[in-house]
Design a protein around this motif. Structure first.
Motif, PDB file in Angstrom:
ATOM      1  N   THR A 185       0.848  -1.087   0.045  1.00 46.47           N
ATOM      2  CA  THR A 185       0.093   0.035   0.015  1.00 46.47           C
ATOM      3  C   THR A 185       0.784   1.194   0.107  1.00 46.47           C
ATOM      4  OG1 THR A 185      -1.849  -1.136   1.252  1.00 46.47           O
ATOM      5  CG2 THR A 185      -1.730   1.419   1.360  1.00 46.47           C
TER       6      THR A 185
ATOM      7  N   ARG B  68       0.345   5.126   0.330  1.00 46.09           N
ATOM      8  CA  ARG B  68      -0.855   6.291   0.445  1.00 46.09           C
ATOM      9  C   ARG B  68      -0.128   7.426   0.744  1.00 46.09           C
ATOM     10  NH1 ARG B  68      -6.262   5.642   1.250  1.00 46.09           N
ATOM     11  NH2 ARG B  68      -6.056   3.441   1.530  1.00 46.09           N
TER      12      ARG B  68
ATOM     13  N   ASP C 127      -2.555  -7.398  -5.144  1.00 44.00           N
ATOM     14  CA  ASP C 127      -3.083  -6.484  -4.038  1.00 44.00           C
ATOM     15  C   ASP C 127      -2.498  -5.260  -3.814  1.00 44.00           C
ATOM     16  OD1 ASP C 127      -5.363  -8.224  -3.739  1.00 44.00           O
ATOM     17  OD2 ASP C 127      -4.130  -9.563  -2.336  1.00 44.00           O
TER      18      ASP C 127
ATOM     19  N   ARG D  45      -2.163  -1.141  -3.830  1.00 43.42           N
ATOM     20  CA  ARG D  45      -2.846  -0.124  -3.718  1.00 43.42           C
ATOM     21  C   ARG D  45      -2.205   1.196  -3.526  1.00 43.42           C
ATOM     22  NH1 ARG D  45      -8.032  -0.877  -2.235  1.00 43.42           N
ATOM     23  NH2 ARG D  45      -8.358   1.365  -1.468  1.00 43.42           N
TER      24      ARG D  45
ATOM     25  N   VAL E 244      -2.744   5.215  -3.571  1.00 40.93           N
ATOM     26  CA  VAL E 244      -4.106   6.085  -3.247  1.00 40.93           C
ATOM     27  C   VAL E 244      -3.492   7.319  -2.660  1.00 40.93           C
ATOM     28  CG1 VAL E 244      -6.167   6.093  -2.004  1.00 40.93           C
ATOM     29  CG2 VAL E 244      -5.311   3.921  -2.996  1.00 40.93           C
TER      30      VAL E 244
ATOM     31  N   GLN F 231      -5.223  -4.947  -8.276  1.00 41.56           N
ATOM     32  CA  GLN F 231      -4.454  -3.554  -8.535  1.00 41.56           C
ATOM     33  C   GLN F 231      -5.651  -2.465  -8.553  1.00 41.56           C
ATOM     34  OE1 GLN F 231      -1.019  -4.061  -9.430  1.00 41.56           O
ATOM     35  NE2 GLN F 231      -2.003  -5.953  -8.566  1.00 41.56           N
ATOM     36  N   HIS F 232      -5.263  -1.534  -7.574  1.00 41.53           N
ATOM     37  CA  HIS F 232      -6.192  -0.256  -7.315  1.00 41.53           C
ATOM     38  C   HIS F 232      -5.292   0.802  -7.349  1.00 41.53           C
ATOM     39  CE1 HIS F 232      -9.764   1.720  -5.868  1.00 41.53           C
ATOM     40  NE2 HIS F 232      -8.629   2.353  -5.202  1.00 41.53           N
TER      41      HIS F 232
ATOM     42  N   SER G 294      -6.167   5.094  -7.333  1.00 41.25           N
ATOM     43  CA  SER G 294      -7.106   5.984  -7.199  1.00 41.25           C
ATOM     44  C   SER G 294      -6.577   7.206  -6.774  1.00 41.25           C
ATOM     45  CB  SER G 294      -8.258   5.354  -6.536  1.00 41.25           C
ATOM     46  OG  SER G 294      -8.066   5.110  -5.172  1.00 41.25           O
TER      47      SER G 294
ATOM     48  N   GLY H  17     -10.122   1.683  -9.758  1.00 41.54           N
ATOM     49  CA  GLY H  17      -9.954   2.987  -9.328  1.00 41.54           C
ATOM     50  C   GLY H  17     -10.321   4.161 -10.073  1.00 41.54           C
TER      51      GLY H  17
END
Length: 317
Positions: A218, A220, A242, A244, A246, A271-272, A274, A298
């Motif tokens: 992740t 972020r 997985d 992320r 963001v 896969q995200h 955004s 996303g």
């Protein structure tokens, strides 16, 4: 660990100035509230040289040199030589490491530390947490005192990295399973014309590289700005499930975000990407590249200068 790299490289110059360090603390202290810095220590007495880089302009609201790294006024004590932390729950605060650091225990926390490394005799990071669990890094700095094609910032697994700054290494972060990077600043990585790990070709610089067969990485609200590194590979290069990404500011690379299933030989899951803002310094005018076996969810990804949506991801293996 064998490094895996993609892309092209070029030169960045790291300036040296004198910075401040003394006294040591290795103790248990109260944790800071989420998103807040721990309390600073008293002002230090200058005693040692620390590599620094020119200040860069970072968009308002994103992490920069002023909001990441060791807080002003924190006292640091120099620790010379390689160190291994093998005691569960240890809290390490206010140290400047002139050597390579490894963690093998569970629940080790580093606060207000500076990782400078030593002269590398093999491929290695300034800090290695790959074989530890639940490591936390807060308000710390990663700056190679002896830049080398063999030196990265951190190789991380099951690690949370908060409000920290990475500069001067080849890769900033090599991310394995359970790596979380938040409110941090990655910039001004170092390129070399010849890298033995690339069969003598140039280094391939990534801000964050997440590996195949890993999961749960992740990123972020970071600034990952490889526009500060000439001809880097990517701000984010990933073959991990997985992923992320963001609410970051992202720039630089052939493509800024490069998501590639090919090292796995199967489709990537989860896969995200955004809410990110993108600079325009990618070599191929390419904010996101997806391989044909990678799908992405996303939205809300925009050009930083206009606020308009970025184009649909490129598709290429």
């Amino acid at each position: 660990m064998v490094k895996a790299w993609w892309g092209v490289g070029a030169v960045v110059v790291v300036a040296l100035v004198v910075a401040a360090v003394v006294a040591a603390v290795v103790t248990t202290v109260p944790a800071a509230a989420p998103g807040q810095r721990p309390r600073s220590a008293p002002a230090p007495v200058p005693t040692a040289a620390v590599p620094t880089v020119p200040e860069r302009s970072v968009p308002d609201g994103f992490p920069d040199a002023g909001s990441t790294g060791v807080p002003p006024g924190a006292e640091l004590a120099v620790v010379t030589g390689d160190r291994t932390f093998a005691t569960d729950g240890e809290v390490v605060e206010g140290l400047e490491f002139h050597g390579f650091v490894t963690v093998t225990a569970r629940g080790v926390t580093f606060r207000k530390c500076r990782f400078l490394g030593g002269k590398a005799d093999r491929v290695r990071p300034l800090l290695d947490t790959e074989h530890a669990r639940d490591t936390v890094i807060e308000d710390s700095e990663f700056r190679a005192a002896h830049p080398s094609p063999s030196v990265d910032g951190i190789w991380a697994a099951h690690t949370s990295i908060l409000r920290s700054e990475f500069t001067g290494t080849v890769d900033g972060i090599k991310a394995h399973t359970g790596t979380v990077v938040r409110d941090s600043y990655i910039h001004d990585l170092t390129w070399f014309a010849s890298d033995p790990d690339q069969d003598g070709g140039p280094t391939h610089n990534d801000g964050v590289q997440a590996f195949a067969e890993q999961t749960g990485v992740t990123l972020r609200h970071n600034t990952i700005d490889l526009s500060t590194t000439r001809d880097p590979n990517a701000a984010v290069q990933s073959s991990a499930d997985d992923l992320r990404v963001v609410d970051n500011y992202l720039d630089g690379g052939g493509c800024v975000v490069n998501i590639d299933h090919t090292p796995l030989g199967r489709p990537l899951r989860g896969q995200h990407v955004s809410g990110n803002r993108f600079g325009r310094a990618s070599a191929y005018d390419c904010p996101i590249l997806l391989s044909t076996g990678a799908a992405m969810t996303g939205g809300g990804n925009v050009w930083h200068d206009t606020g308009r949506p970025i184009p649909e991801p490129g598709r290429h293996d």
